[in-house]
Design a protein around this motif. Sequence first.
Motif, PDB file in Angstrom:
ATOM      1  N   UNK A 225       4.260  10.768 -13.568  1.00 29.49           N
ATOM      2  CA  UNK A 225       4.039  10.083 -11.767  1.00 29.49           C
ATOM      3  C   UNK A 225       4.487  11.411 -10.677  1.00 29.49           C
ATOM      4  N   UNK A 226       3.997   9.933 -10.070  1.00 27.70           N
ATOM      5  CA  UNK A 226       3.373  10.840  -8.841  1.00 27.70           C
ATOM      6  C   UNK A 226       3.994  10.597  -7.466  1.00 27.70           C
ATOM      7  N   UNK A 227       4.555  11.653  -6.749  1.00 26.46           N
ATOM      8  CA  UNK A 227       5.690  10.778  -5.604  1.00 26.46           C
ATOM      9  C   UNK A 227       4.170  10.326  -4.432  1.00 26.46           C
ATOM     10  N   UNK A 228       5.109   9.173  -4.034  1.00 25.12           N
ATOM     11  CA  UNK A 228       4.628   8.479  -2.778  1.00 25.12           C
ATOM     12  C   UNK A 228       5.497   7.918  -1.563  1.00 25.12           C
TER      13      UNK A 228
ATOM     14  N   UNK B 286       0.370  -1.147   0.224  1.00 24.81           N
ATOM     15  CA  UNK B 286       0.004   0.699   0.544  1.00 24.81           C
ATOM     16  C   UNK B 286       0.688   1.233   0.123  1.00 24.81           C
ATOM     17  N   UNK B 287       0.870   2.419  -0.661  1.00 25.14           N
ATOM     18  CA  UNK B 287       1.387   3.272  -0.536  1.00 25.14           C
ATOM     19  C   UNK B 287       0.518   4.968  -0.944  1.00 25.14           C
ATOM     20  N   UNK B 288       0.891   5.349  -1.139  1.00 29.33           N
ATOM     21  CA  UNK B 288      -0.150   6.287  -0.496  1.00 29.33           C
ATOM     22  C   UNK B 288       0.400   8.033  -0.933  1.00 29.33           C
ATOM     23  N   UNK B 289      -0.212   8.919  -2.477  1.00 28.68           N
ATOM     24  CA  UNK B 289       0.553  10.312  -2.849  1.00 28.68           C
ATOM     25  C   UNK B 289       0.752  10.887  -2.273  1.00 28.68           C
ATOM     26  N   UNK B 290       1.380  11.809  -1.581  1.00 29.39           N
ATOM     27  CA  UNK B 290       2.199  12.907  -1.022  1.00 29.39           C
ATOM     28  C   UNK B 290       1.060  14.027  -1.093  1.00 29.39           C
ATOM     29  N   UNK B 291       0.674  13.768  -2.393  1.00 28.66           N
ATOM     30  CA  UNK B 291      -0.599  15.421  -3.026  1.00 28.66           C
ATOM     31  C   UNK B 291      -1.494  15.261  -2.509  1.00 28.66           C
ATOM     32  N   UNK B 292      -1.432  16.734  -1.814  1.00 28.85           N
ATOM     33  CA  UNK B 292      -2.555  17.355  -0.991  1.00 28.85           C
ATOM     34  C   UNK B 292      -4.000  16.271  -1.137  1.00 28.85           C
ATOM     35  N   UNK B 293      -4.942  15.495  -0.303  1.00 29.42           N
ATOM     36  CA  UNK B 293      -5.483  14.666  -1.468  1.00 29.42           C
ATOM     37  C   UNK B 293      -5.001  13.684  -1.886  1.00 29.42           C
TER      38      UNK B 293
END
Length: 370
Positions: free
Chosen positions: A358-361, A294-301
């Motif tokens: 890509x997005x940071x996670x 499991x990972x979570x994107x660091x962008x708000x929301x």
Amino acid sequence: MVPPARNMTKRLRIGGRVLTMVWHTGVAAHPLGETMTLRNPLRIRVERNVLPVAALAWALAGCHDQAAPLTSGDPPAELRNYVTGAAAQSIDSRGLFQFPQPAAPGEVPIISPERAGQLALAYIKTWNFALRRPLESDRGAPIDFDHLQVGRTFLARTAFGPVPDGFHPAFRNMYGPYYLVTLLAGREPVLIISVAAYATYERIDERGFLMPQVRHGAEFDHAAIARTPHMGIGFVPVLPEQAVARVSRATGARASHVPELVLRADPMPPRLTRAGMWAPAQALWKVRLDREIPVRATARGGRRVNAREILVGAFDHMYIPAETQLKTERIEARLLGDSISEGRPAILELPILEPIAFETVVADQPEKAP
């Protein structure tokens, strides 16, 4: 009389960063007394090296590093603790991953890793009179340009489909694979030279200088490796072994395959033409794990997802493909002519076959590393 080279320059200020785009046309007089066509029909640079470069990523299509010195520090001594399966079987006696011999993505031939190294040295020898000051500034230290040697060399696979015949070769280079060649001073990595894999036409004279070419462009790019990067500023390459260790420590999972390097779109808005893809040093190492984590994107929301493939860039940032991806790239290009400015305009439309954004996670539930 040699006509002067012309530079068409556009600057964009984005926050505290100044993005400079320079379109080179014409020819320039070389100190050796020769007339040499300027390299790179389009260069994109950020003044004072403040672009948040996402790790020197090196090359999705494979790499070649037999008996080469190390590139950026030492690989983790405990690398075998972070791998399994095919990844574990591909570690050599030096503790480095071994990669297959690079292969062309289609019918158009590519140069060998050895040739890429030769061209990288010739590029620096030919143009160090103009590059020395900015490269040493970005490095933060003097560079011994007279005694550089080739280190590990990797080939970055392109995400784009093939450029049709008839277009200027600069566009084939821009959208094609690139070798990323590390140049060393002793055993210390100081430069990364990006060399277009399709540059089979480049020649080196008996003195070691690049020979002038009529139809060319986008064969080379360069980046100095910062000696002391600070606060996210400065270019520092990431080894594939370091990328694997980073992901495994963060997630507790192991790498099941040898990491790959992927080219990406430019991470800075606004989106540039060519999907911002002509920036090989922004590539990311893709690490395939033995299970989903499991990972979570660091962008708000930011979204939460389960991922089995994590990408690693500079300063230990981890990424996953963004939700929105371009499917097609469509630009006004030029057909063959004597130079980049002489072919008649034509629309170039290419399929985008793999993720380029890509997005940071971060790991959503970090586990104890193995």
